[in-house]
Write an enzyme that holds these catalytic residues in place. Structure first.
Site, PDB file in Angstrom:
ATOM      1  N   GLY A  12       0.833  -1.197   0.000  1.00 43.74           N
ATOM      2  CA  GLY A  12       0.000   0.000   0.000  1.00 43.74           C
ATOM      3  C   GLY A  12       0.867   1.246   0.000  1.00 43.74           C
ATOM      4  N   PHE A  15      -0.884   7.218   2.237  1.00 42.64           N
ATOM      5  CA  PHE A  15      -0.157   8.097   3.160  1.00 42.64           C
ATOM      6  C   PHE A  15       0.696   7.298   4.144  1.00 42.64           C
ATOM      7  CE2 PHE A  15      -3.700  10.770   1.806  1.00 42.64           C
ATOM      8  CZ  PHE A  15      -3.016  11.924   1.472  1.00 42.64           C
ATOM      9  N   VAL A  81      -2.101  -7.870  -3.337  1.00 46.45           N
ATOM     10  CA  VAL A  81      -1.792  -8.928  -2.375  1.00 46.45           C
ATOM     11  C   VAL A  81      -3.094  -9.678  -2.084  1.00 46.45           C
ATOM     12  CG1 VAL A  81      -1.074  -9.411  -0.001  1.00 46.45           C
ATOM     13  CG2 VAL A  81       0.155  -7.730  -1.379  1.00 46.45           C
ATOM     14  N   GLU A 171     -18.209  18.416   1.723  1.00 47.26           N
ATOM     15  CA  GLU A 171     -17.453  18.956   0.585  1.00 47.26           C
ATOM     16  C   GLU A 171     -18.205  18.731  -0.723  1.00 47.26           C
ATOM     17  OE1 GLU A 171     -13.033  18.272   2.576  1.00 47.26           O
ATOM     18  OE2 GLU A 171     -13.769  16.861   1.102  1.00 47.26           O
ATOM     19  N   ASP A 301      -5.380   3.610   7.851  1.00 46.17           N
ATOM     20  CA  ASP A 301      -6.811   3.321   8.015  1.00 46.17           C
ATOM     21  C   ASP A 301      -7.102   1.848   8.293  1.00 46.17           C
ATOM     22  OD1 ASP A 301      -7.410   5.936   7.613  1.00 46.17           O
ATOM     23  OD2 ASP A 301      -8.535   5.669   5.748  1.00 46.17           O
ATOM     24  N   ALA A 312      -5.632  11.454   7.114  1.00 48.10           N
ATOM     25  CA  ALA A 312      -4.302  11.364   6.498  1.00 48.10           C
ATOM     26  C   ALA A 312      -3.156  11.633   7.480  1.00 48.10           C
ATOM     27  CB  ALA A 312      -4.242  12.311   5.302  1.00 48.10           C
TER      28      ALA A 312
HETATM   29  C1  LIG Z   1     -13.046  11.204  -0.419  1.00 47.22           C
HETATM   30  C2  LIG Z   1     -12.116  11.229   0.762  1.00 47.22           C
HETATM   31  C3  LIG Z   1     -11.789  12.454   1.338  1.00 47.22           C
HETATM   32  C4  LIG Z   1     -10.914  12.517   2.416  1.00 47.22           C
HETATM   33  N1  LIG Z   1     -10.618  13.742   2.947  1.00 47.22           N
HETATM   34  C5  LIG Z   1      -9.704  13.831   3.944  1.00 47.22           C
HETATM   35  C6  LIG Z   1      -9.282  15.091   4.430  1.00 47.22           C
HETATM   36  O1  LIG Z   1      -9.763  16.144   3.977  1.00 47.22           O
HETATM   37  N2  LIG Z   1      -8.351  15.122   5.425  1.00 47.22           N
HETATM   38  C7  LIG Z   1      -7.801  13.972   5.929  1.00 47.22           C
HETATM   39  O2  LIG Z   1      -6.919  14.048   6.793  1.00 47.22           O
HETATM   40  N3  LIG Z   1      -8.192  12.761   5.509  1.00 47.22           N
HETATM   41  C8  LIG Z   1      -9.115  12.648   4.514  1.00 47.22           C
HETATM   42  N4  LIG Z   1      -9.504  11.418   4.051  1.00 47.22           N
HETATM   43  C9  LIG Z   1      -8.974  10.215   4.706  1.00 47.22           C
HETATM   44  C10 LIG Z   1      -7.567   9.912   4.242  1.00 47.22           C
HETATM   45  O3  LIG Z   1      -7.489   9.985   2.836  1.00 47.22           O
HETATM   46  C11 LIG Z   1      -7.209   8.483   4.740  1.00 47.22           C
HETATM   47  O4  LIG Z   1      -7.250   8.510   6.149  1.00 47.22           O
HETATM   48  C12 LIG Z   1      -5.827   8.086   4.268  1.00 47.22           C
HETATM   49  O5  LIG Z   1      -5.784   8.023   2.853  1.00 47.22           O
HETATM   50  C13 LIG Z   1      -5.441   6.711   4.842  1.00 47.22           C
HETATM   51  O6  LIG Z   1      -4.163   6.409   4.382  1.00 47.22           O
HETATM   52  P1  LIG Z   1      -3.710   4.884   4.210  1.00 47.22           P
HETATM   53  O7  LIG Z   1      -2.282   4.948   3.784  1.00 47.22           O
HETATM   54  O8  LIG Z   1      -4.047   4.113   5.415  1.00 47.22           O
HETATM   55  O9  LIG Z   1      -4.607   4.287   3.047  1.00 47.22           O
HETATM   56  P2  LIG Z   1      -4.812   4.768   1.528  1.00 47.22           P
HETATM   57  O10 LIG Z   1      -4.389   6.174   1.335  1.00 47.22           O
HETATM   58  O11 LIG Z   1      -6.227   4.402   1.223  1.00 47.22           O
HETATM   59  O12 LIG Z   1      -3.816   3.841   0.690  1.00 47.22           O
HETATM   60  C14 LIG Z   1      -4.012   2.452   0.604  1.00 47.22           C
HETATM   61  C15 LIG Z   1      -3.190   1.935  -0.570  1.00 47.22           C
HETATM   62  O13 LIG Z   1      -3.226   0.509  -0.545  1.00 47.22           O
HETATM   63  C16 LIG Z   1      -3.435  -0.001  -1.852  1.00 47.22           C
HETATM   64  N5  LIG Z   1      -4.065  -1.327  -1.715  1.00 47.22           N
HETATM   65  C17 LIG Z   1      -5.264  -1.611  -1.127  1.00 47.22           C
HETATM   66  N6  LIG Z   1      -5.470  -2.942  -1.105  1.00 47.22           N
HETATM   67  C18 LIG Z   1      -4.384  -3.520  -1.699  1.00 47.22           C
HETATM   68  C19 LIG Z   1      -4.014  -4.869  -1.967  1.00 47.22           C
HETATM   69  N7  LIG Z   1      -4.782  -5.898  -1.617  1.00 47.22           N
HETATM   70  N8  LIG Z   1      -2.839  -5.084  -2.595  1.00 47.22           N
HETATM   71  C20 LIG Z   1      -2.019  -4.059  -2.969  1.00 47.22           C
HETATM   72  N9  LIG Z   1      -2.330  -2.761  -2.716  1.00 47.22           N
HETATM   73  C21 LIG Z   1      -3.495  -2.483  -2.083  1.00 47.22           C
HETATM   74  C22 LIG Z   1      -4.328   1.047  -2.520  1.00 47.22           C
HETATM   75  O14 LIG Z   1      -4.195   0.990  -3.935  1.00 47.22           O
HETATM   76  C23 LIG Z   1      -3.758   2.351  -1.921  1.00 47.22           C
HETATM   77  O15 LIG Z   1      -2.725   2.879  -2.722  1.00 47.22           O
HETATM   78  C24 LIG Z   1     -10.377  11.331   2.955  1.00 47.22           C
HETATM   79  C25 LIG Z   1     -10.692  10.092   2.382  1.00 47.22           C
HETATM   80  C26 LIG Z   1     -11.551  10.053   1.280  1.00 47.22           C
HETATM   81  C27 LIG Z   1     -11.884   8.728   0.656  1.00 47.22           C
END
Ligand SMILES: Cc1cc2nc3c(=O)[nH]c(=O)nc-3n(C[C@H](O)[C@H](O)[C@H](O)COP(=O)(O)OP(=O)(O)OC[C@H]3O[C@@H](n4cnc5c(N)ncnc54)[C@H](O)[C@@H]3O)c2cc1C
Length: 419
Positions: A12, A15, A81, A171, A301, A312
């Protein structure tokens, strides 16, 4: 463990994953990053793609480019994965290959949940991926085009219902009303786009329920000033192609329902086979490792940590922490628990409105919007993206116009025999 540099696999590149890899940049390890997309997606600006204000490439950045100068990132794999074997320390990929690791960092994020009504997804699309944003953009713009051709049905076609009054719902609702009133207002011959209705339905008593009450009230006032109809303390009990039925029995005929409610963790939490909460997020130890497996970390997340929101900044901090725990192991130092540093929260409500919560300091309106703008530009990845987004925003702000009003895909195929 193997001889030679330790193999760290990060699944992944959101962020959390990006920040884990960056925290390890000085360490003598071999990092492999696996993602099913070849780009990092800046999710907080997804709604701007849905609202035709930004182009997809403005908020997505190739993973390979991000790490082109980080030498210990030995491999970037475009793969999904599909399995994890904790005892063999291997991952299964969708092409049936097997990837071994010494340390594993799982950062696969979350998606939306329809609270057991998966059939609603077809009629009420959500917003989590770039494809979702493009689908929403297509359906929003196509609704106005269809109303122009069927003016008798315009009232229904131009009634938009947004389900969920969290930051994404707020939004989206603000952006939708601005599209109708400011961007499309004078461009149609038969219909009057400014008569479009946008309803925001939230089950809790306030919009932005996790914000302090004064900011939730401010957000509601700002939405209502724009013309959004805000229905709080109201659940949706049915969604179908013609609209929604509310928990109080009211029926709203609508051309497009947008889903901005529930969250469900990525299915890798289940595949891991350890304890999760009801949304599938993994319970982790204080150092972000999986109970009984010090070599496996779950961050962002996909992890549940009491008092830490799914935003994020939290994902970035968790990712960095996992990197630091591996560094501590390599230097024979003790691990230490994760502490979340709450840097505040911002939600925007249209062109020049927002709310900002920095603990003691809370404010709404234009100043909050400027703070929102500056922070999002700062965290966007890539100089090109920052410049392009700034130019797009400045242009939209000055002209009220949106540069990405392109309907992609085929919103409606001609009937057989139709010219
Ligand atoms: C529409 C929207 C608006 C948002 N607005 C805000 C905001 O204004 N402020 C804020 O702080 N937060 C905001 N968030 C929340 C924030 O984006 C998330 O908390 C953050 O992206 C979580 O980061 P992460 O790295 O855990 O997961 P993600 O950023 O979701 O990254 C997960 C990654 O894992 C990859 N992946 C998933 N499953 C697999 C698999 N099986 N195999 C290989 N790769 C995989 C995906 O392709 C992705 O690249 C928002 C979220 C959304 C959906």
């Amino acid at each position: 463990m193997t001889k030679g540099p330790l193999r760290v696999v990060i699944v992944g590149a959101g962020f959390a994953g990006l920040n884990a890899a960056k925290a390890l940049r000085q360490e003598p390890v071999h990092i492999t990053i696996v993602d099913r997309r070849n780009f990092h997606l800046f999710q907080p600006l997804l709604y701007q793609v849905a609202a035709a204000a930004l182009n997809p490439s403005d908020i997505a950045y190739p993973i390979r480019s991000i790490f082109r100068r980080q030498e210990n990132v030995r491999s970037v794999l475009l793969a999904e994965v599909t399995g994890i074997n904790l005892s063999d320390k291997t991952l299964s990929l969708d092409d049936a290959s097997v990837l071994p690791y010494d340390y594993l960092i799982l950062a696969t994020g979350a998606t939306h949940s329809y609270f057991g009504h998966d059939d609603w997804e077809e009629v009420a699309p959500g917003l989590k991926t770039l494809e979702d944003a493009l689908l929403l953009r297509q359906r929003i713009l196509a609704a106005f085009e269809e109303a122009e051709r069927n003016p008798d049905d315009a009232d229904r076609l131009l009634t938009f219902v947004v389900v969920g009054g969290g930051p994404t719902g707020v939004e989206l609702a603000g952006a939708l009303i601005e599209i109708a009133v400011h961007s499309l207002g004078k461009e149609f011959d038969v219909i009057d786009p400014t008569r479009a209705r946008v309803l925001l339905v939230e089950g809790a008593p306030h919009v932005l329920p996790v914000y302090p009450e004064d900011l939730s009230d401010s957000a509601r006032r700002q939405l209502e000033t724009l013309g959004v109809e805000v229905l709080t303390g109201t659940m949706v009990s049915e969604i179908d192609e013609g609209g929604v039925t509310l928990s109080d029995g009211r029926r709203i005929e609508s051309g497009l329902v947008l889903w901005a409610a529930g969250v469900q963790a990525s299915k890798l939490g289940d595949i891991l086979g350890v304890e999760t909460d009801r949304t599938g997020r993994v319970h982790v130890e204080g150092d972000m490792s999986v109970p009984g497996h010090r070599e496996v970390f779950v961050v962002g997340d996909l992890a549940t940590v009491p008092g830490v929101p799914g935003v994020a900044p939290a994902a970035m901090q968790m990712g960095r922490h996992a990197g630091r725990m591996i560094e501590a192991d390599l230097r024979m130092r003790s691990r230490f628990p994760f502490h979340y540093r709450n840097k505040g929260a911002l939600a925007t409500i249209g062109r020049a409105r927002a709310v900002a919560d920095f603990g003691q300091v809370r404010f709404g309106g234009f100043l909050a919007w400027v703070a929102w703008l500056a922070i999002h530009i700062f965290y966007l990845i890539g100089f090109r993206n920052r410049v392009l987004v700034l130019i797009s925003w400045a242009w939209s702000y000055l002209t009220f116009r949106r540069g990405a009003r392109i309907i992609t895909g085929v919103p409606r195929l001609p009937e057989k025999g139709e010219p």
